[in-house]
Write a protein that holds these residues in place. Structure first.
Motif, short mmCIF file in Angstrom:
data_model
loop_
_atom_site.label_atom_id
_atom_site.label_comp_id
_atom_site.label_asym_id
_atom_site.label_seq_id
_atom_site.Cartn_x
_atom_site.Cartn_y
_atom_site.Cartn_z
N TRP A 26 -6.13 2.95 4.97
CA TRP A 26 -5.41 3.30 6.19
C TRP A 26 -6.28 3.11 7.43
O TRP A 26 -5.82 2.61 8.47
CB TRP A 26 -4.93 4.74 6.08
CG TRP A 26 -4.23 5.26 7.31
CD1 TRP A 26 -3.17 4.68 7.97
CD2 TRP A 26 -4.55 6.44 8.04
NE1 TRP A 26 -2.81 5.45 9.05
CE2 TRP A 26 -3.64 6.52 9.13
CE3 TRP A 26 -5.51 7.44 7.87
CZ2 TRP A 26 -3.68 7.57 10.04
CZ3 TRP A 26 -5.53 8.49 8.79
CH2 TRP A 26 -4.62 8.55 9.86
N LEU A 27 -7.56 3.48 7.32
CA LEU A 27 -8.44 3.42 8.48
C LEU A 27 -9.02 2.03 8.74
O LEU A 27 -9.21 1.63 9.90
CB LEU A 27 -9.60 4.41 8.31
CG LEU A 27 -9.23 5.90 8.33
CD1 LEU A 27 -10.46 6.74 8.05
CD2 LEU A 27 -8.59 6.29 9.66
N LEU A 28 -9.31 1.28 7.68
CA LEU A 28 -10.10 0.06 7.83
C LEU A 28 -9.34 -1.23 7.54
O LEU A 28 -9.91 -2.32 7.67
CB LEU A 28 -11.34 0.12 6.93
CG LEU A 28 -12.28 1.31 7.16
CD1 LEU A 28 -13.46 1.25 6.20
CD2 LEU A 28 -12.75 1.34 8.60
N THR A 29 -8.09 -1.14 7.13
CA THR A 29 -7.30 -2.34 6.89
C THR A 29 -5.92 -2.18 7.54
O THR A 29 -5.60 -1.12 8.08
CB THR A 29 -7.10 -2.61 5.38
OG1 THR A 29 -6.16 -1.68 4.84
CG2 THR A 29 -8.43 -2.49 4.63
N ALA A 30 -5.14 -3.25 7.42
CA ALA A 30 -3.79 -3.22 7.99
C ALA A 30 -2.75 -2.79 6.95
O ALA A 30 -1.55 -2.94 7.19
CB ALA A 30 -3.42 -4.59 8.54
N ALA A 31 -3.20 -2.26 5.83
CA ALA A 31 -2.27 -1.85 4.78
C ALA A 31 -1.31 -0.77 5.29
O ALA A 31 -1.72 0.14 6.02
CB ALA A 31 -3.04 -1.32 3.58
N ALA A 32 -0.06 -0.90 4.89
CA ALA A 32 0.95 0.08 5.30
C ALA A 32 2.01 0.18 4.21
O ALA A 32 2.51 -0.84 3.74
CB ALA A 32 1.59 -0.34 6.62
N LEU A 33 2.31 1.38 3.81
CA LEU A 33 3.31 1.62 2.76
C LEU A 33 4.48 2.37 3.38
O LEU A 33 4.34 3.53 3.78
CB LEU A 33 2.72 2.43 1.61
CG LEU A 33 3.66 2.70 0.44
CD1 LEU A 33 4.03 1.39 -0.26
CD2 LEU A 33 3.01 3.65 -0.56
N PRO A 34 5.65 1.71 3.48
CA PRO A 34 6.82 2.41 4.03
C PRO A 34 7.16 3.64 3.21
O PRO A 34 6.96 3.69 1.99
CB PRO A 34 7.93 1.34 3.93
CG PRO A 34 7.21 0.04 3.85
CD PRO A 34 5.93 0.32 3.12
N ALA A 35 7.68 4.63 3.89
CA ALA A 35 8.00 5.89 3.22
C ALA A 35 9.02 5.70 2.10
O ALA A 35 8.96 6.40 1.07
CB ALA A 35 8.54 6.90 4.25
N ASP A 36 9.94 4.75 2.25
CA ASP A 36 10.96 4.56 1.24
C ASP A 36 10.41 3.90 -0.03
O ASP A 36 11.10 3.82 -1.04
CB ASP A 36 12.13 3.74 1.79
CG ASP A 36 11.69 2.35 2.27
OD1 ASP A 36 10.48 2.14 2.46
OD2 ASP A 36 12.57 1.49 2.48
N ARG A 37 9.16 3.43 0.01
CA ARG A 37 8.54 2.81 -1.16
C ARG A 37 7.49 3.73 -1.82
O ARG A 37 6.89 3.33 -2.81
CB ARG A 37 7.88 1.48 -0.79
CG ARG A 37 8.88 0.39 -0.50
CD ARG A 37 8.24 -0.99 -0.40
NE ARG A 37 9.26 -2.01 -0.30
CZ ARG A 37 9.85 -2.60 -1.35
NH1 ARG A 37 9.50 -2.23 -2.57
NH2 ARG A 37 10.78 -3.51 -1.19
N LEU A 38 7.30 4.92 -1.28
CA LEU A 38 6.28 5.80 -1.81
C LEU A 38 6.59 6.25 -3.24
O LEU A 38 5.75 6.15 -4.14
CB LEU A 38 6.13 7.02 -0.89
CG LEU A 38 5.00 7.99 -1.23
CD1 LEU A 38 3.65 7.28 -1.21
CD2 LEU A 38 5.00 9.17 -0.27
N VAL A 39 7.81 6.73 -3.46
CA VAL A 39 8.20 7.18 -4.80
C VAL A 39 8.22 6.01 -5.77
O VAL A 39 7.78 6.12 -6.92
CB VAL A 39 9.57 7.87 -4.76
CG1 VAL A 39 10.03 8.23 -6.17
CG2 VAL A 39 9.50 9.14 -3.90
N LEU A 40 8.71 4.86 -5.32
CA LEU A 40 8.75 3.67 -6.16
C LEU A 40 7.34 3.24 -6.58
O LEU A 40 7.10 2.88 -7.74
CB LEU A 40 9.44 2.52 -5.41
CG LEU A 40 9.69 1.23 -6.20
CD1 LEU A 40 10.63 1.50 -7.37
CD2 LEU A 40 10.27 0.16 -5.28
#
Length: 271
Positions: free
Chosen positions: A144-158
């Protein structure tokens, strides 16, 4: 290591033995989970290795790369390293950890108690799950701090479900190692399997960078199938047609191996 008196007491055994119902079983499971957590944290290097190694892998293999600034590629890379963290827990907490416990007199004593194997095994599974979650926290923070990675909330459980399914073959493999081998053998086998399976499954480098022969071999590895499932869950990428058959076959195979190793160990030591 000296026995831990908090694992079970006569008063804790009575409800399960006399049919006290679900409450007694849950209480015993909680006691076994607590005792195993305490046993693990008393060896700080084990906790540090579980938490730090996947995060260091993220720092070395993902953060310095140009694709760390691309959201889709950075998210996929984080998913791959997350599976590596879970895989490490399965091979070492369930593999080496079980083998070490079997060498202790306390484990032999626990098997003689009239409560069955359920609470002890459930506590072991929960113990591994706890350390898997702990290993993922610093990894996700670094991403989260050092890359552009992003996980949408709707994909968290999946994503959580994909990680759990992808871990099933590794769980069976770890239990097979733990119940089927001595401590020294389990440590050696876990170390030998960890890096080849991780690299061959595309957990360090994306399979798109593999030569043709390695990509073909990788397709049939449980780590590659798990990697494809988790990446698909996090990014929405297409799922290869081989993913589910490979995962199912490896999960079934390692489950059979784990059950046979457990029964053989129980029969050898308690007949």
């Amino acid at each position: 290591m000296s026995p831990t008196p908090t694992t079970a007491t006569p008063s804790d055994v009575t409800p399960a033995r006399t049919g006290g119902g679900r409450t007694g079983g849950l209480r015993l499971t909680a006691l076994h989970t607590r005792a195993q957590l305490l046993e693990t944290v008393r060896v700080p290097i084990a906790v540090i290795g579980t938490v730090v190694f996947p995060t260091l892998t993220m720092l070395f293999f993902v953060v310095p790369q140009p694709f760390a600034d691309d959201p889709a590629q950075a998210t996929a890379a984080t998913a791959q390293i997350s599976l590596f963290a879970v895989m490490s827990v399965c091979l070492f907490t369930y593999g080496v950890g079980v083998a070490e416990d079997r060498a202790l007199p306390w484990d032999s004593y626990l098997r003689t108690l009239p409560v069955g194997a359920g609470p002890r095994l459930a506590g072991r599974l929960l113990n591994g799950l706890a350390f898997a979650l702990v290993s993922l926290v610093p990894l996700v923070v670094v991403a989260w701090l050092l890359t552009a990675a992003a996980l949408p909330a709707d994909r968290l459980v999946l994503t959580a479900g994909a990680l759990a399914v992808a871990a099933l073959p590794m769980l069976g493999l770890g239990l097979w190692i733990g119940y089927g081998m001595s401590t020294k053998a389990a440590l050696a086998v876990a170390q030998v399997l960890l890096l080849p399976l991780a690299f061959g499954g595309g957990l360090f480098l994306p399979p798109q960078m593999f030569p043709g022969w390695l990509d073909a071999v990788s397709t049939w590895l449980p780590t590659r199938a798990g990697r494809d499932l988790v990446v698909s869950a996090t990014t929405g990428a297409d799922l290869p047609g081989t993913t589910w058959p490979v995962l199912a076959a490896w999960a079934l195979l390692t489950a059979v191996l784990a059950v046979r190793a457990y029964r053989r160990d129980e029969g050898r030591r308690f007949r």
